[in-house]
Write a protein that holds these residues in place. Structure first.
Motif, PDB file in Angstrom:
ATOM      1  N   LEU A 183       0.841  -1.203   0.000  1.00 31.13           N
ATOM      2  CA  LEU A 183       0.000   0.000   0.000  1.00 31.13           C
ATOM      3  C   LEU A 183       0.873   1.250   0.000  1.00 31.13           C
ATOM      4  CD1 LEU A 183      -2.686   1.557   0.357  1.00 31.13           C
ATOM      5  CD2 LEU A 183      -2.465   1.163   2.818  1.00 31.13           C
ATOM      6  N   ALA A 184       1.926   1.250   0.809  1.00 34.16           N
ATOM      7  CA  ALA A 184       2.823   2.405   0.878  1.00 34.16           C
ATOM      8  C   ALA A 184       3.497   2.638  -0.471  1.00 34.16           C
ATOM      9  CB  ALA A 184       3.864   2.182   1.971  1.00 34.16           C
ATOM     10  N   TRP A 185       3.902   1.574  -1.138  1.00 34.21           N
ATOM     11  CA  TRP A 185       4.521   1.705  -2.477  1.00 34.21           C
ATOM     12  C   TRP A 185       3.537   2.331  -3.458  1.00 34.21           C
ATOM     13  CZ3 TRP A 185       3.405  -0.107  -7.356  1.00 34.21           C
ATOM     14  CH2 TRP A 185       4.432  -0.033  -8.303  1.00 34.21           C
ATOM     15  N   SER A 186       2.256   1.888  -3.384  1.00 30.60           N
ATOM     16  CA  SER A 186       1.220   2.427  -4.266  1.00 30.60           C
ATOM     17  C   SER A 186       1.061   3.933  -4.045  1.00 30.60           C
ATOM     18  CB  SER A 186      -0.105   1.709  -4.016  1.00 30.60           C
ATOM     19  OG  SER A 186      -1.153   2.282  -4.747  1.00 30.60           O
ATOM     20  N   CYS A 187       1.065   4.370  -2.776  1.00 27.20           N
ATOM     21  CA  CYS A 187       0.948   5.802  -2.471  1.00 27.20           C
ATOM     22  C   CYS A 187       2.162   6.559  -2.992  1.00 27.20           C
ATOM     23  CB  CYS A 187       0.815   6.014  -0.971  1.00 27.20           C
ATOM     24  SG  CYS A 187      -0.714   5.380  -0.242  1.00 27.20           S
ATOM     25  N   ARG A 188       3.343   6.008  -2.779  1.00 24.92           N
ATOM     26  CA  ARG A 188       4.574   6.675  -3.210  1.00 24.92           C
ATOM     27  C   ARG A 188       4.625   6.817  -4.726  1.00 24.92           C
ATOM     28  NH1 ARG A 188      10.235   4.314  -1.101  1.00 24.92           N
ATOM     29  NH2 ARG A 188       9.441   5.237   0.852  1.00 24.92           N
ATOM     30  N   GLU A 189       4.201   5.771  -5.450  1.00 19.81           N
ATOM     31  CA  GLU A 189       4.220   5.819  -6.918  1.00 19.81           C
ATOM     32  C   GLU A 189       3.287   6.899  -7.453  1.00 19.81           C
ATOM     33  OE1 GLU A 189       5.913   3.757  -9.495  1.00 19.81           O
ATOM     34  OE2 GLU A 189       7.174   3.929  -7.710  1.00 19.81           O
ATOM     35  N   ALA A 190       2.208   7.144  -6.719  1.00 22.16           N
ATOM     36  CA  ALA A 190       1.242   8.169  -7.157  1.00 22.16           C
ATOM     37  C   ALA A 190       1.602   9.556  -6.656  1.00 22.16           C
ATOM     38  CB  ALA A 190      -0.158   7.786  -6.672  1.00 22.16           C
ATOM     39  N   SER A 200      -6.527   6.039  -0.856  1.00 19.49           N
ATOM     40  CA  SER A 200      -5.355   5.177  -1.037  1.00 19.49           C
ATOM     41  C   SER A 200      -5.766   3.716  -1.165  1.00 19.49           C
ATOM     42  CB  SER A 200      -4.382   5.348   0.127  1.00 19.49           C
ATOM     43  OG  SER A 200      -4.941   4.896   1.345  1.00 19.49           O
ATOM     44  N   VAL A 201      -6.812   3.312  -0.436  1.00 15.62           N
ATOM     45  CA  VAL A 201      -7.292   1.936  -0.538  1.00 15.62           C
ATOM     46  C   VAL A 201      -7.879   1.669  -1.925  1.00 15.62           C
ATOM     47  CG1 VAL A 201      -9.047   0.320   0.308  1.00 15.62           C
ATOM     48  CG2 VAL A 201      -7.664   1.622   1.933  1.00 15.62           C
ATOM     49  N   ASP A 202      -8.634   2.635  -2.475  1.00 15.69           N
ATOM     50  CA  ASP A 202      -9.202   2.477  -3.819  1.00 15.69           C
ATOM     51  C   ASP A 202      -8.092   2.275  -4.854  1.00 15.69           C
ATOM     52  OD1 ASP A 202     -11.860   2.574  -3.165  1.00 15.69           O
ATOM     53  OD2 ASP A 202     -12.022   4.754  -3.382  1.00 15.69           O
ATOM     54  N   ARG A 203      -7.046   3.100  -4.776  1.00 15.15           N
ATOM     55  CA  ARG A 203      -5.932   2.985  -5.725  1.00 15.15           C
ATOM     56  C   ARG A 203      -5.235   1.632  -5.560  1.00 15.15           C
ATOM     57  NH1 ARG A 203      -3.530   6.486  -8.713  1.00 15.15           N
ATOM     58  NH2 ARG A 203      -1.576   5.373  -8.359  1.00 15.15           N
ATOM     59  N   PHE A 204      -4.998   1.243  -4.331  1.00 18.37           N
ATOM     60  CA  PHE A 204      -4.294  -0.004  -4.055  1.00 18.37           C
ATOM     61  C   PHE A 204      -5.109  -1.206  -4.532  1.00 18.37           C
ATOM     62  CE2 PHE A 204      -2.791  -3.105  -0.609  1.00 18.37           C
ATOM     63  CZ  PHE A 204      -1.746  -3.565  -1.403  1.00 18.37           C
ATOM     64  N   GLN A 205      -6.417  -1.205  -4.270  1.00 17.75           N
ATOM     65  CA  GLN A 205      -7.261  -2.315  -4.708  1.00 17.75           C
ATOM     66  C   GLN A 205      -7.257  -2.438  -6.228  1.00 17.75           C
ATOM     67  OE1 GLN A 205     -11.296  -2.448  -3.137  1.00 17.75           O
ATOM     68  NE2 GLN A 205     -12.009  -3.567  -4.950  1.00 17.75           N
ATOM     69  N   ALA A 206      -7.304  -1.304  -6.906  1.00 24.35           N
ATOM     70  CA  ALA A 206      -7.271  -1.336  -8.373  1.00 24.35           C
ATOM     71  C   ALA A 206      -5.962  -1.948  -8.875  1.00 24.35           C
ATOM     72  CB  ALA A 206      -7.453   0.076  -8.928  1.00 24.35           C
ATOM     73  N   ALA A 207      -4.846  -1.599  -8.227  1.00 22.05           N
ATOM     74  CA  ALA A 207      -3.552  -2.137  -8.638  1.00 22.05           C
ATOM     75  C   ALA A 207      -3.474  -3.639  -8.382  1.00 22.05           C
ATOM     76  CB  ALA A 207      -2.428  -1.416  -7.887  1.00 22.05           C
ATOM     77  N   VAL A 208      -3.956  -4.082  -7.222  1.00 22.39           N
ATOM     78  CA  VAL A 208      -3.947  -5.509  -6.897  1.00 22.39           C
ATOM     79  C   VAL A 208      -4.824  -6.292  -7.873  1.00 22.39           C
ATOM     80  CG1 VAL A 208      -4.614  -7.222  -5.163  1.00 22.39           C
ATOM     81  CG2 VAL A 208      -3.421  -5.140  -4.462  1.00 22.39           C
ATOM     82  N   ARG A 251     -16.228  -2.729   2.175  1.00 19.60           N
ATOM     83  CA  ARG A 251     -15.496  -3.170   0.978  1.00 19.60           C
ATOM     84  C   ARG A 251     -15.178  -4.666   1.070  1.00 19.60           C
ATOM     85  NH1 ARG A 251     -12.558  -0.211  -2.540  1.00 19.60           N
ATOM     86  NH2 ARG A 251     -14.313   1.229  -2.239  1.00 19.60           N
ATOM     87  N   ARG A 252     -14.787  -5.109   2.261  1.00 23.51           N
ATOM     88  CA  ARG A 252     -14.476  -6.531   2.460  1.00 23.51           C
ATOM     89  C   ARG A 252     -15.719  -7.393   2.222  1.00 23.51           C
ATOM     90  NH1 ARG A 252     -12.457  -9.149   8.258  1.00 23.51           N
ATOM     91  NH2 ARG A 252     -12.811 -11.334   7.695  1.00 23.51           N
ATOM     92  N   ALA A 253     -16.884  -6.929   2.704  1.00 27.75           N
ATOM     93  CA  ALA A 253     -18.122  -7.694   2.518  1.00 27.75           C
ATOM     94  C   ALA A 253     -18.469  -7.832   1.042  1.00 27.75           C
ATOM     95  CB  ALA A 253     -19.270  -7.023   3.280  1.00 27.75           C
ATOM     96  N   ILE A 254     -18.270  -6.755   0.274  1.00 25.37           N
ATOM     97  CA  ILE A 254     -18.550  -6.802  -1.171  1.00 25.37           C
ATOM     98  C   ILE A 254     -17.646  -7.828  -1.847  1.00 25.37           C
ATOM     99  CG2 ILE A 254     -18.380  -5.490  -3.317  1.00 25.37           C
ATOM    100  CD1 ILE A 254     -19.196  -3.003  -1.694  1.00 25.37           C
ATOM    101  N   LEU A 255     -16.361  -7.803  -1.487  1.00 25.43           N
ATOM    102  CA  LEU A 255     -15.399  -8.723  -2.115  1.00 25.43           C
ATOM    103  C   LEU A 255     -15.671 -10.164  -1.700  1.00 25.43           C
ATOM    104  CD1 LEU A 255     -12.207  -6.526  -1.721  1.00 25.43           C
ATOM    105  CD2 LEU A 255     -13.424  -7.052  -3.850  1.00 25.43           C
ATOM    106  N   GLU A 256     -16.120 -10.373  -0.463  1.00 25.15           N
ATOM    107  CA  GLU A 256     -16.467 -11.729  -0.028  1.00 25.15           C
ATOM    108  C   GLU A 256     -17.632 -12.282  -0.840  1.00 25.15           C
ATOM    109  OE1 GLU A 256     -17.174 -11.226   4.127  1.00 25.15           O
ATOM    110  OE2 GLU A 256     -15.094 -11.690   4.691  1.00 25.15           O
TER     111      GLU A 256
END
Length: 498
Positions: A183-190, A200-208, A251-256
């Motif tokens: 997650l920290a890498w994703s923030c740093r890259e942006a 930051s979670v939205d960006r990270f989830q999209a990358a994953v 978000r976790r419930a949706i993904l489950e």
């Protein structure tokens, strides 16, 4: 040593009528037996906690040995239970003191995190990996580059301290740490500040999700869900803003829900190979029967290991972390059969589950084949006793060295083309199709599983698998009729003269 021989020793005559003796696990009896011999050897008339500590210090796993001894004392000699409990506290304090040294680390010291099958060592959650791995972090940063609050939270969690009503076990904490670094890498890259926020979670989830989509198995919602689950747990541990915690929970419930709609990868893998429990066991028998045609002793050793892996784990589907069997430690010869007797610590469970699983002769014979090797059958009893006395790992290399932790899953996948984790799914499916709900219950015991949700999940999987089998059977029947009509054959395939 089996239970009958152990209880036949003279010093056990004083306890043969004790209520609850029969319910004690063999490992607890073995620890008490060892301590009684220690007492006799040192002439201890009134053993104290220091005597228990001295005895346990000579054992392979002192803290675990004292816990088992305490269980036995509570049943057999309640008056001595206090001394054992005091010794247990001594070992816990020693572990806590050793763990506290983590806080005195040097920030740039390249500490290596090491773990093996036999013990869990204290480790620094912020230590950098060895230099040979330093160039592999393509979508992650080092733990000591995380925000200070995150670092402090990781250290607290590594010491077993709770936060926000959450206790993070070491195994889960390693996964949590890696997700935070990503997650920290994703923030740093942006070019954004490193923070845990909705954006930051939205960006990270999209990358994953994108990385998962490009993988060989395509987008797996289980992978994305596991990522958000770790962030949600850590946010609760740090007691972050409640709105963020609720956002992550939603978000976790949706993904489950998406994960439940996506058939598990292991089911696809089993369908691809067509493997069943009986088919894998037939492969094991074939390997063992074919030994007579192999001239090389090294090959015979490897074949016996492979046959045992295929002959034991389909009906004892242990998880990777529990699959490393050691004779005299978690594998015993009891009443003329091999018994797996161990405490299994599941990932999300704070209390270990005690699993006792006897192996019938058709499966225990593979263990015997390993112990006998190329020697005569008359040596089997002696080699069983010797292997348990020295606590020999079940699987060793031809030179006698213990195998690596990855050996069992690797050999299983090489021979079956299925991952080791499919053994539970395979057993559940086969037993449920053949024996219905009773088969599911048996499989849950063998797989050390509990809970109505797990039972319901496997019943639904079985229904889906059965439906596929029916469609395949109907397809084969239709093709047979088409062929009969096209070529003038009867149902059996016999050509009809025109």
């Amino acid at each position: 040593m089996n239970r009958a021989k152990l209880l036949a020793k003279p010093h056990w005559r004083h306890f043969e009528h004790v209520t609850g003796l029969a319910a004690l696990p063999l490992v607890a009896l073995a620890c008490m037996d060892s301590f009684l011999e220690h007492v006799a050897a040192h002439g201890l008339a009134d053993p104290q906690s220091d005597d228990v500590v001295a005895w346990a210090s000579a054992e392979d796993e002192p803290a675990a040995a004292v816990e088992h001894l305490t269980d036995a004392f509570r049943v057999c000699v309640p008056a001595f239970a206090g001394a054992a409990e005091s010794a247990a506290r001594t070992f816990r304090l020693k572990k806590k003191a050793a763990t506290s040294q983590v806080l005195k680390r040097a920030p740039a010291a390249p500490t290596t995190i090491q773990q093996d099958h036999h013990a869990t060592e204290d480790w620094d959650p912020l230590a950098r990996p060895p230099k040979r791995y330093s160039g592999r972090r393509k979508v992650s940063i080092y733990p000591d580059e995380l925000p200070v609050a995150w670092q402090e939270g990781l250290v607290r969690a590594s010491r077993g301290l709770p936060g926000g009503g959450v206790v993070i076990t070491p195994k889960i904490l390693k996964r949590t740490r890696e997700k935070l670094c990503q997650l920290a890498w994703s923030c740093r890259e942006a070019g954004l500040p490193i923070t845990l926020s909705e954006h930051s979670v939205d960006r990270f989830q999209a990358a994953v999700s994108e990385r998962s989509r490009l993988g060989k198995n395509g987008l797996r919602w289980a992978t994305v869900r596991a990522t958000i689950e770790e962030l949600h747990r850590f946010a609760r541990f740090l007691e972050l803003d409640q709105s963020l915690v609720q956002f992550l929970a939603g978000r976790r419930a949706i993904l489950e829900s998406r994960e439940r709609c996506q058939k598990a990868l292991k089911h696809f893998e089993l369908a691809r190979t067509g493997n069943t429990t009986n088919r894998v066991l037939d492969m094991a028998d074939g390997l063992l029967d074919g030994l007579v045609a192999v001239d090389c002793p090294l090959k015979r050793h490897r074949i016996r290991n492979a046959a045992c892996i295929l002959g034991v784990y389909p009906i004892a589907p242990l998880r990777n972390a529990s699959a490393y069997l050691v004779l005299g430690k978690n594998l015993f010869w009891v009443h003329d059969e091999w018994v797996i007797d161990m405490k299994i610590q599941k990932t999300q469970s704070r209390n270990p589950h005690h699993l006792v699983l006897p192996l019938a002769f058709d499966h225990g014979k593979f263990i015997d084949a390993i112990l006998v090797g190329d020697g005569p059958e008359t040596m089997l009893a002696e080699r069983r006793a010797q292997a348990m006395s020295v606590r020999r790992p079940l699987f060793v290399l031809p030179n006698g060295a213990p195998v690596a932790e990855s050996y069992i899953p690797r050999i299983f996948k090489t021979l079956t083309e299925n991952s080791f984790t499919t053994t539970r799914t395979m057993l559940h499916t086969d037993e449920a199709i053949e024996h219905g709900s009773e088969g599911t219950q048996y499989s849950m015991i063998s797989c050390h599983q509990r809970g109505r949700e797990i039972e319901k999940k496997y019943q639904l999987d079985t229904l889906a698998r059965t439906a596929v089998m029916r469609r395949q059977s109907a397809g084969r029947s239709r093709r047979a009729r088409y062929l009969a009509h096209e070529y003038g054959s009867d149902v059996s395939g016999t050509q009809i003269a025109k």
